[in-house]
Design a protein around this motif. Structure first.
Motif, mmCIF file in Angstrom:
data_model
loop_
_atom_site.group_PDB
_atom_site.id
_atom_site.type_symbol
_atom_site.label_atom_id
_atom_site.label_comp_id
_atom_site.label_asym_id
_atom_site.label_seq_id
_atom_site.Cartn_x
_atom_site.Cartn_y
_atom_site.Cartn_z
ATOM 1 N N PRO A 110 0.824 -1.213 0.000
ATOM 2 C CA PRO A 110 0.000 0.000 0.000
ATOM 3 C C PRO A 110 0.865 1.274 0.000
ATOM 4 C CG PRO A 110 -0.766 -1.536 1.672
ATOM 5 C CD PRO A 110 0.529 -2.076 1.141
ATOM 6 N N PRO A 111 0.443 2.301 -0.726
ATOM 7 C CA PRO A 111 1.209 3.547 -0.774
ATOM 8 C C PRO A 111 1.229 4.249 0.586
ATOM 9 C CG PRO A 111 -0.859 3.768 -1.987
ATOM 10 C CD PRO A 111 -0.751 2.340 -1.566
ATOM 11 N N ARG A 112 2.357 4.911 0.852
ATOM 12 C CA ARG A 112 2.547 5.627 2.122
ATOM 13 C C ARG A 112 2.396 7.143 1.962
ATOM 14 N NH1 ARG A 112 1.996 1.520 5.419
ATOM 15 N NH2 ARG A 112 3.514 -0.117 5.126
ATOM 16 N N GLY A 113 2.277 7.599 0.714
ATOM 17 C CA GLY A 113 2.117 9.031 0.456
ATOM 18 C C GLY A 113 3.419 9.684 0.028
ATOM 19 N N PRO A 114 3.324 10.779 -0.726
ATOM 20 C CA PRO A 114 4.523 11.482 -1.193
ATOM 21 C C PRO A 114 5.419 12.002 -0.062
ATOM 22 C CG PRO A 114 2.635 12.144 -2.499
ATOM 23 C CD PRO A 114 2.113 11.308 -1.364
ATOM 24 N N GLU A 115 4.837 12.265 1.095
ATOM 25 C CA GLU A 115 5.611 12.800 2.218
ATOM 26 C C GLU A 115 6.460 11.740 2.911
ATOM 27 O OE1 GLU A 115 5.746 16.030 2.730
ATOM 28 O OE2 GLU A 115 4.273 16.350 1.145
ATOM 29 N N ALA A 116 6.260 10.462 2.613
ATOM 30 C CA ALA A 116 6.998 9.381 3.283
ATOM 31 C C ALA A 116 8.504 9.524 3.087
ATOM 32 C CB ALA A 116 6.528 8.020 2.780
ATOM 33 N N VAL A 117 8.938 10.054 1.962
ATOM 34 C CA VAL A 117 10.373 10.223 1.715
ATOM 35 C C VAL A 117 10.996 11.152 2.754
ATOM 36 C CG1 VAL A 117 10.181 12.158 0.071
ATOM 37 C CG2 VAL A 117 12.099 10.562 -0.100
ATOM 38 N N GLY A 118 10.230 12.079 3.277
ATOM 39 C CA GLY A 118 10.726 13.007 4.289
ATOM 40 C C GLY A 118 10.990 12.362 5.633
ATOM 41 N N ARG A 119 10.502 11.144 5.823
ATOM 42 C CA ARG A 119 10.730 10.419 7.083
ATOM 43 C C ARG A 119 11.870 9.405 6.978
ATOM 44 N NH1 ARG A 119 5.178 10.947 6.540
ATOM 45 N NH2 ARG A 119 4.808 8.805 5.846
ATOM 46 N N ALA A 120 12.492 9.306 5.807
ATOM 47 C CA ALA A 120 13.607 8.364 5.621
ATOM 48 C C ALA A 120 14.870 8.917 6.273
ATOM 49 C CB ALA A 120 13.835 8.128 4.135
ATOM 50 N N ASP A 121 15.750 8.012 6.684
ATOM 51 C CA ASP A 121 17.036 8.396 7.275
ATOM 52 C C ASP A 121 18.101 8.614 6.212
ATOM 53 O OD1 ASP A 121 16.179 8.073 10.076
ATOM 54 O OD2 ASP A 121 16.004 5.964 9.512
ATOM 55 N N VAL A 122 17.946 7.949 5.065
ATOM 56 C CA VAL A 122 18.849 8.076 3.922
ATOM 57 C C VAL A 122 17.982 8.009 2.673
ATOM 58 C CG1 VAL A 122 20.760 7.000 2.631
ATOM 59 C CG2 VAL A 122 20.785 6.973 5.135
ATOM 60 N N VAL A 123 18.323 8.828 1.668
ATOM 61 C CA VAL A 123 17.582 8.820 0.402
ATOM 62 C C VAL A 123 18.579 8.596 -0.734
ATOM 63 C CG1 VAL A 123 16.058 10.109 -1.150
ATOM 64 C CG2 VAL A 123 15.849 10.411 1.346
ATOM 65 N N LEU A 124 18.372 7.530 -1.495
ATOM 66 C CA LEU A 124 19.213 7.209 -2.650
ATOM 67 C C LEU A 124 18.490 7.670 -3.906
ATOM 68 C CD1 LEU A 124 20.266 3.607 -1.580
ATOM 69 C CD2 LEU A 124 21.359 5.792 -1.038
ATOM 70 N N VAL A 125 19.228 8.379 -4.767
ATOM 71 C CA VAL A 125 18.600 9.089 -5.874
ATOM 72 C C VAL A 125 19.219 8.672 -7.212
ATOM 73 C CG1 VAL A 125 18.028 11.384 -6.746
ATOM 74 C CG2 VAL A 125 18.342 11.048 -4.298
ATOM 75 N N PRO A 126 18.391 8.276 -8.179
ATOM 76 C CA PRO A 126 18.937 7.986 -9.504
ATOM 77 C C PRO A 126 19.420 9.276 -10.147
ATOM 78 C CG PRO A 126 16.546 7.957 -9.593
ATOM 79 C CD PRO A 126 16.930 8.149 -8.155
ATOM 80 N N SER A 127 20.549 9.212 -10.816
ATOM 81 C CA SER A 127 21.133 10.407 -11.421
ATOM 82 C C SER A 127 21.889 10.004 -12.676
ATOM 83 C CB SER A 127 22.097 11.081 -10.441
ATOM 84 O OG SER A 127 21.431 11.408 -9.226
ATOM 85 N N VAL A 128 21.923 10.905 -13.632
ATOM 86 C CA VAL A 128 22.727 10.717 -14.830
ATOM 87 C C VAL A 128 24.126 11.267 -14.580
ATOM 88 C CG1 VAL A 128 22.923 11.268 -17.300
ATOM 89 C CG2 VAL A 128 20.681 10.774 -16.297
ATOM 90 N N ALA A 129 24.204 12.312 -13.759
ATOM 91 C CA ALA A 129 25.483 12.912 -13.365
ATOM 92 C C ALA A 129 25.237 13.739 -12.122
ATOM 93 C CB ALA A 129 26.052 13.786 -14.487
#
Length: 193
Positions: A110-129
């Motif tokens: 089940p989805p946790r909502g767009p704000e769930a990322v703000g409660r993470a301790d670390v955020v890994l982000v896809p990037s081209v550079a």
């Protein structure tokens, strides 16, 4: 307009380089980045990590996701919404993923909502550079810029890029969000000041 054209040109060039990487080199790079991230203190201590499932020629994250999940870290992954924003749901192992929008693998929980990322301790982000100031170049949809705007200043945000994709400068626009670190196969975790 110059920055938009510069970003598109750089993105095209870097994605072509990625496509030319042999599969064994991509696999080795993914393992090196996985190991560097798993040994980072913030990741070792994280209760929740927001991550993503790699696609195409991106640095592989599947081994990292599995390792985090097996050691008991709560992992949340994005679900692309129709407006381009990201919702988040928990990763419950490789069998908990299904094809979503634009061919992305997304969690079935089940989805946790767009704000769930703000409660993470670390955020890994896809990037081209990413540049040495933390400005990242993404795929151009703006989804992660919106997500990163919800993350507090003390949270470790990390761009995953191949060697040669950590640049002196990438073109940027006012809405672009910075990351606080990058991980590369050869350099490990590199923090930006």
């Amino acid at each position: 307009m110059q920055d938009i054209a510069s970003k598109a040109s750089l993105r095209t060039e870097l994605l072509a380089r990625r496509a030319a990487l042999p599969p064994d080199a991509r696999a080795a790079a993914g393992r090196a980045m996985r190991d560097a991230l798993l040994s980072a203190p913030e990741v070792e201590m994280a209760g929740t990590v927001a991550a993503y499932v790699s696609i195409g020629n991106e640095p592989d994250t599947r081994g990292l996701l599995y390792a985090l999940w097996k050691r008991g870290t709560y992992v949340i992954l994005p679900r692309l919404l129709p407006d381009g924003d990201l919702d988040w749901a928990s990763y419950e192992g490789p069998d908990s993923l299904e094809p979503g929008r634009l061919g992305l693998l997304e969690p079935t929980e089940p989805p946790r909502g767009p704000e769930a990322v703000g409660r993470a301790d670390v955020v890994l982000v896809p990037s081209v550079a990413v540049d040495r100031g933390g400005m990242r170049l993404g795929r151009g949809g703006g989804s992660y810029d919106r997500a990163l705007a919800r993350v507090g200043p003390a949270i470790l945000t990390v761009a995953l890029v191949y060697d040669g994709e950590l640049l002196d400068q990438v073109p940027s626009e006012p809405h672009d969000q910075r990351v606080r670190a990058a991980v590369t196969p050869g350099g490990g975790l590199i923090r930006f000041s």
